[in-house]
Design an enzyme around this catalytic site. Structure first.
Site, short mmCIF file in Angstrom:
data_model
loop_
_atom_site.label_atom_id
_atom_site.label_comp_id
_atom_site.label_asym_id
_atom_site.label_seq_id
_atom_site.Cartn_x
_atom_site.Cartn_y
_atom_site.Cartn_z
N ASP A 31 0.85 -1.19 0.00
CA ASP A 31 0.00 0.00 0.00
C ASP A 31 0.89 1.24 0.00
OD1 ASP A 31 -3.20 0.56 1.02
OD2 ASP A 31 -1.78 2.22 1.12
N ILE A 32 0.52 2.23 -0.82
CA ILE A 32 1.34 3.45 -0.97
C ILE A 32 1.31 4.30 0.30
CG2 ILE A 32 -0.38 5.07 -1.89
CD1 ILE A 32 1.67 5.69 -4.14
N VAL A 97 -10.95 2.96 -3.82
CA VAL A 97 -10.55 2.44 -5.14
C VAL A 97 -11.55 1.35 -5.53
CG1 VAL A 97 -8.74 1.33 -6.50
CG2 VAL A 97 -8.11 2.94 -4.68
N HIS A 101 -10.36 -5.33 -3.32
CA HIS A 101 -9.02 -5.58 -2.77
C HIS A 101 -9.11 -5.93 -1.30
CE1 HIS A 101 -9.88 -1.25 -2.57
NE2 HIS A 101 -9.22 -1.23 -1.43
N HIS A 103 -7.08 -5.69 2.19
CA HIS A 103 -5.95 -5.07 2.90
C HIS A 103 -5.35 -6.11 3.81
CE1 HIS A 103 -7.04 -0.67 2.30
NE2 HIS A 103 -8.16 -1.26 1.94
P1 5GP Z 1 -9.73 1.51 0.13
O1 5GP Z 1 -9.80 2.87 0.77
O2 5GP Z 1 -10.38 1.51 -1.24
O3 5GP Z 1 -10.22 0.39 1.00
O4 5GP Z 1 -8.20 1.20 -0.07
C1 5GP Z 1 -7.46 1.78 -1.11
C2 5GP Z 1 -6.00 1.71 -0.71
O5 5GP Z 1 -5.24 1.95 -1.88
C3 5GP Z 1 -5.58 2.77 0.31
O6 5GP Z 1 -5.05 2.12 1.46
C4 5GP Z 1 -4.53 3.59 -0.42
O7 5GP Z 1 -3.46 3.98 0.40
C5 5GP Z 1 -4.08 2.65 -1.52
N1 5GP Z 1 -3.63 3.32 -2.73
C6 5GP Z 1 -4.23 4.38 -3.36
N2 5GP Z 1 -3.56 4.72 -4.47
C7 5GP Z 1 -2.50 3.86 -4.55
C8 5GP Z 1 -1.44 3.71 -5.50
O8 5GP Z 1 -1.32 4.43 -6.49
N3 5GP Z 1 -0.55 2.72 -5.27
C9 5GP Z 1 -0.65 1.89 -4.18
N4 5GP Z 1 0.29 0.94 -4.05
N5 5GP Z 1 -1.65 1.99 -3.27
C10 5GP Z 1 -2.56 2.96 -3.46
#
Ligand code: 5GP
Ligand code: ZN
Length: 103
Positions: A31-32, A97, A101, A103
């Site tokens: 995760d970034i 996103v 996915h 985590h």
């Molecule tokens: P969500 O909020 O959808 O459950 O998780 C999305 C995750 O994607 C977040 O933890 C965020 O830090 C990670 N993320 C967003 N953009 C990028 C990216 O460009 N690269 C990577 N490796 N992770 C990302």
């Protein structure tokens, strides 16, 4: 591949990521913006917006994502100490996103 999907682009190699696992069905990468000492995202290669789009035929794929999580934790020596797996589904759960996915 879904147009304008960030994780489809990472799966395709069009956007760089630090990969930690790749196989015929799934990819895992760092995760970034890590929220924990180990914060890996595990995604299916095939695009699906969220858990709401997972069908009966995807059940083994979703199970596969969780097995990869356990495998990565084991490789990192934290499997027995413990780790948390999370899937956020939809805006009110904080999904940012729209490509399913773990985590
Ligand atoms: P969500 O909020 O959808 O459950 O998780 C999305 C995750 O994607 C977040 O933890 C965020 O830090 C990670 N993320 C967003 N953009 C990028 C990216 O460009 N690269 C990577 N490796 N992770 C990302
Ligand atoms: Zn996608």
């Amino acid at each position: 591949m879904e147009e304008d999907c960030l994780f489809c682009k990472i799966v395709a190699g069009d956007i760089p990521a630090t990969l930690v696992h790749a196989d015929d069905r799934a990819v895992a990468f760092e995760d970034i913006n890590p929220q924990a000492p180990h914060h890996v995202l595990i995604v299916p290669r095939e695009h699906m917006d969220s858990l709401n789009d997972v069908s009966k035929g995807d059940e083994s794929l979703v199970g596969h994502l969780f097995r990869i999580a356990a495998q990565i934790a084991d490789q990192r020596g934290i499997g027995d100490a413990g780790f948390r797996t999370v899937i956020n589904t939809g805006p009110e759960a904080g999904q940012s996103v729209p490509h399913v996915h773990v985590h």
